[in-house]
Write an enzyme that holds these catalytic residues in place. Sequence first.
Site, PDB file in Angstrom:
ATOM      1  N   SER A 109       0.858  -1.200   0.000  1.00  0.00           N
ATOM      2  CA  SER A 109       0.000   0.000   0.000  1.00  0.00           C
ATOM      3  C   SER A 109       0.887   1.241   0.000  1.00  0.00           C
ATOM      4  O   SER A 109       2.018   1.214   0.511  1.00  0.00           O
ATOM      5  CB  SER A 109      -0.867   0.017   1.258  1.00  0.00           C
ATOM      6  OG  SER A 109      -1.503   1.255   1.414  1.00  0.00           O
ATOM      7  N   LYS A 124       2.593  -3.231   6.243  1.00  0.00           N
ATOM      8  CA  LYS A 124       2.825  -3.254   4.788  1.00  0.00           C
ATOM      9  C   LYS A 124       4.295  -2.957   4.468  1.00  0.00           C
ATOM     10  O   LYS A 124       4.876  -3.547   3.540  1.00  0.00           O
ATOM     11  CB  LYS A 124       1.913  -2.239   4.095  1.00  0.00           C
ATOM     12  CG  LYS A 124       0.429  -2.610   4.121  1.00  0.00           C
ATOM     13  CD  LYS A 124       0.131  -3.871   3.321  1.00  0.00           C
ATOM     14  CE  LYS A 124      -1.349  -4.042   3.058  1.00  0.00           C
ATOM     15  NZ  LYS A 124      -1.651  -5.297   2.361  1.00  0.00           N
ATOM     16  N   TYR A 182      -1.203  -0.475  10.181  1.00  0.00           N
ATOM     17  CA  TYR A 182      -1.352  -1.119   8.865  1.00  0.00           C
ATOM     18  C   TYR A 182      -0.150  -0.780   7.967  1.00  0.00           C
ATOM     19  O   TYR A 182       0.437  -1.659   7.330  1.00  0.00           O
ATOM     20  CB  TYR A 182      -2.668  -0.623   8.262  1.00  0.00           C
ATOM     21  CG  TYR A 182      -2.938  -0.895   6.814  1.00  0.00           C
ATOM     22  CD1 TYR A 182      -3.434  -2.124   6.389  1.00  0.00           C
ATOM     23  CD2 TYR A 182      -2.749   0.110   5.848  1.00  0.00           C
ATOM     24  CE1 TYR A 182      -3.730  -2.345   5.051  1.00  0.00           C
ATOM     25  CE2 TYR A 182      -3.047  -0.097   4.515  1.00  0.00           C
ATOM     26  CZ  TYR A 182      -3.531  -1.330   4.115  1.00  0.00           C
ATOM     27  OH  TYR A 182      -3.830  -1.543   2.798  1.00  0.00           O
TER      28      TYR A 182
HETATM   29  N1  LIG Z   1      -8.897  -0.841  -1.242  1.00  0.00           N
HETATM   30  C1  LIG Z   1      -7.909   0.031  -1.030  1.00  0.00           C
HETATM   31  O1  LIG Z   1      -8.111   1.256  -0.974  1.00  0.00           O
HETATM   32  C2  LIG Z   1      -6.494  -0.464  -0.897  1.00  0.00           C
HETATM   33  C3  LIG Z   1      -5.449   0.451  -1.027  1.00  0.00           C
HETATM   34  C4  LIG Z   1      -4.140   0.003  -0.921  1.00  0.00           C
HETATM   35  C5  LIG Z   1      -3.872  -1.337  -0.683  1.00  0.00           C
HETATM   36  N2  LIG Z   1      -4.923  -2.204  -0.553  1.00  0.00           N
HETATM   37  C6  LIG Z   1      -4.606  -3.610  -0.300  1.00  0.00           C
HETATM   38  O2  LIG Z   1      -5.184  -4.388  -1.334  1.00  0.00           O
HETATM   39  C7  LIG Z   1      -5.455  -5.698  -0.838  1.00  0.00           C
HETATM   40  C8  LIG Z   1      -6.885  -6.096  -1.187  1.00  0.00           C
HETATM   41  O3  LIG Z   1      -7.735  -5.159  -0.575  1.00  0.00           O
HETATM   42  P1  LIG Z   1      -9.274  -5.017  -0.955  1.00  0.00           P
HETATM   43  O4  LIG Z   1      -9.559  -3.574  -0.981  1.00  0.00           O
HETATM   44  O5  LIG Z   1      -9.601  -5.849  -2.133  1.00  0.00           O
HETATM   45  O6  LIG Z   1      -9.929  -5.647   0.385  1.00  0.00           O
HETATM   46  P2  LIG Z   1     -11.403  -6.164   0.665  1.00  0.00           P
HETATM   47  O7  LIG Z   1     -12.332  -5.714  -0.393  1.00  0.00           O
HETATM   48  O8  LIG Z   1     -11.671  -5.794   2.083  1.00  0.00           O
HETATM   49  O9  LIG Z   1     -11.242  -7.765   0.556  1.00  0.00           O
HETATM   50  C9  LIG Z   1     -10.508  -8.450   1.506  1.00  0.00           C
HETATM   51  C10 LIG Z   1     -10.497  -9.933   1.205  1.00  0.00           C
HETATM   52  O10 LIG Z   1      -9.664 -10.576   2.184  1.00  0.00           O
HETATM   53  C11 LIG Z   1     -10.405 -11.577   2.872  1.00  0.00           C
HETATM   54  N3  LIG Z   1      -9.898 -11.656   4.230  1.00  0.00           N
HETATM   55  C12 LIG Z   1      -9.965 -10.724   5.212  1.00  0.00           C
HETATM   56  N4  LIG Z   1      -9.344 -11.149   6.306  1.00  0.00           N
HETATM   57  C13 LIG Z   1      -8.854 -12.386   6.020  1.00  0.00           C
HETATM   58  C14 LIG Z   1      -8.089 -13.340   6.741  1.00  0.00           C
HETATM   59  N5  LIG Z   1      -7.670 -13.115   7.969  1.00  0.00           N
HETATM   60  N6  LIG Z   1      -7.770 -14.506   6.123  1.00  0.00           N
HETATM   61  C15 LIG Z   1      -8.174 -14.761   4.853  1.00  0.00           C
HETATM   62  N7  LIG Z   1      -8.869 -13.882   4.115  1.00  0.00           N
HETATM   63  C16 LIG Z   1      -9.215 -12.713   4.691  1.00  0.00           C
HETATM   64  C17 LIG Z   1     -11.863 -11.130   2.751  1.00  0.00           C
HETATM   65  O11 LIG Z   1     -12.770 -12.201   2.911  1.00  0.00           O
HETATM   66  P3  LIG Z   1     -13.375 -12.553   4.387  1.00  0.00           P
HETATM   67  O12 LIG Z   1     -13.883 -11.265   4.967  1.00  0.00           O
HETATM   68  O13 LIG Z   1     -14.443 -13.580   4.132  1.00  0.00           O
HETATM   69  O14 LIG Z   1     -12.252 -13.125   5.166  1.00  0.00           O
HETATM   70  C18 LIG Z   1     -11.863 -10.596   1.317  1.00  0.00           C
HETATM   71  O15 LIG Z   1     -11.923 -11.655   0.394  1.00  0.00           O
HETATM   72  C19 LIG Z   1      -5.167  -5.653   0.662  1.00  0.00           C
HETATM   73  O16 LIG Z   1      -3.884  -6.159   0.911  1.00  0.00           O
HETATM   74  C20 LIG Z   1      -5.199  -4.179   0.975  1.00  0.00           C
HETATM   75  O17 LIG Z   1      -4.408  -3.867   2.104  1.00  0.00           O
HETATM   76  C21 LIG Z   1      -6.223  -1.816  -0.669  1.00  0.00           C
END
Ligand SMILES: NC(=O)c1ccc[n+]([C@@H]2O[C@H](COP(=O)([O-])OP(=O)(O)OC[C@H]3O[C@@H](n4cnc5c(N)ncnc54)[C@H](OP(=O)(O)O)[C@@H]3O)[C@@H](O)[C@H]2O)c1
Length: 253
Positions: free
Chosen positions: A145, A162, A158
């Site tokens: 991130s 990261k 967080y």
């Molecule tokens: N969205 C943003 O703005 C953003 C920005 C920068 C970086 N990121 C990074 O991008 C990545 C994906 O983010 P996203 O936005 O797609 O997140 P998201 O929409 O919240 O999806 C998270 C996924 O992870 C699963 N999950 C959560 N806790 C878990 C655990 N302990 N074990 C296994 N699975 C788990 C969730 O399913 P369950 O809830 O069923 O477990 C879901 O499938 C992450 O690493 C995040 O830090 C996101």
Amino acid sequence: METISYGLEDRVFVVTGGSRGIGLALAKTLLDQKAKVVICGRKQVGLDQAVEELKGGERLLAVPAHIAKAEDVDSLFDQTLKVFGRLDGLVNNMGMNIITSVVDADPSLWQKIIDSNLNGAFLCSRRAGQIMREQKSGKIVSVSSLAAHRSSPAMGVYGIAKAAIEMMTKVLAQELALFNIQANAVAPTMVRTSFSQPFWSNEDLYAQIVKGIPLGRIAEPEDVVHPILFLCSRAADFITGQTIMVDGGASAI
Ligand SMILES: NC(=O)c1ccc[n+]([C@@H]2O[C@H](COP(=O)([O-])OP(=O)(O)OC[C@H]3O[C@@H](n4cnc5c(N)ncnc54)[C@H](OP(=O)(O)O)[C@@H]3O)[C@@H](O)[C@H]2O)c1
């Protein structure tokens, strides 16, 4: 976006947290590329919805797993090998945040954020690295991130997790290089998923956020998916230990 071929036909990928957001978009594109995909998440209902949406047939396996639990991670990779017989790529996609400052974080809250983000990526990379080392090939890509590069009041713990994942990426790259395994990371700015919805769905906040992004918008999941696929492809065979900023230029200003 027009179809780009990454040459991933029949390659086997584990995508952690593939039931929604970036992981779901990644699983969809991997299936479009005729790869075989294993997704995981904690909640069965989320996995069931993803399976229904992805329509991956025999190329898709969904495994309930909490990636900070070693026994769940072992089961995730055991099932991958049992069903698909090999492992070509791991995408450490799963990530979570609980809004807190570092100074006021209860130690149990700190532990939860570090466990899920950093320990989860470690446990998966460790197991994948062992399997890929036997095979003498593989790709590990972790989703970091912009918060690993810039401190932010709500995302301190967080961001620390990261930043450690980016360092782990360099260490893995060095440890696994002689086994023809590349480890890299991508570091997105805000992406339009449920993870950050409270920020981007507020018009005033959105306007403020995009002021810091030269390309003038937040990322869509596909903006992150394609750099990951590039890093998983043979086109990136000589790139390892790197983090690609997927931030619309935010870190360039
Ligand atoms: N969205 C943003 O703005 C953003 C920005 C920068 C970086 N990121 C990074 O991008 C990545 C994906 O983010 P996203 O936005 O797609 O997140 P998201 O929409 O919240 O999806 C998270 C996924 O992870 C699963 N999950 C959560 N806790 C878990 C655990 N302990 N074990 C296994 N699975 C788990 C969730 O399913 P369950 O809830 O069923 O477990 C879901 O499938 C992450 O690493 C995040 O830090 C996101």
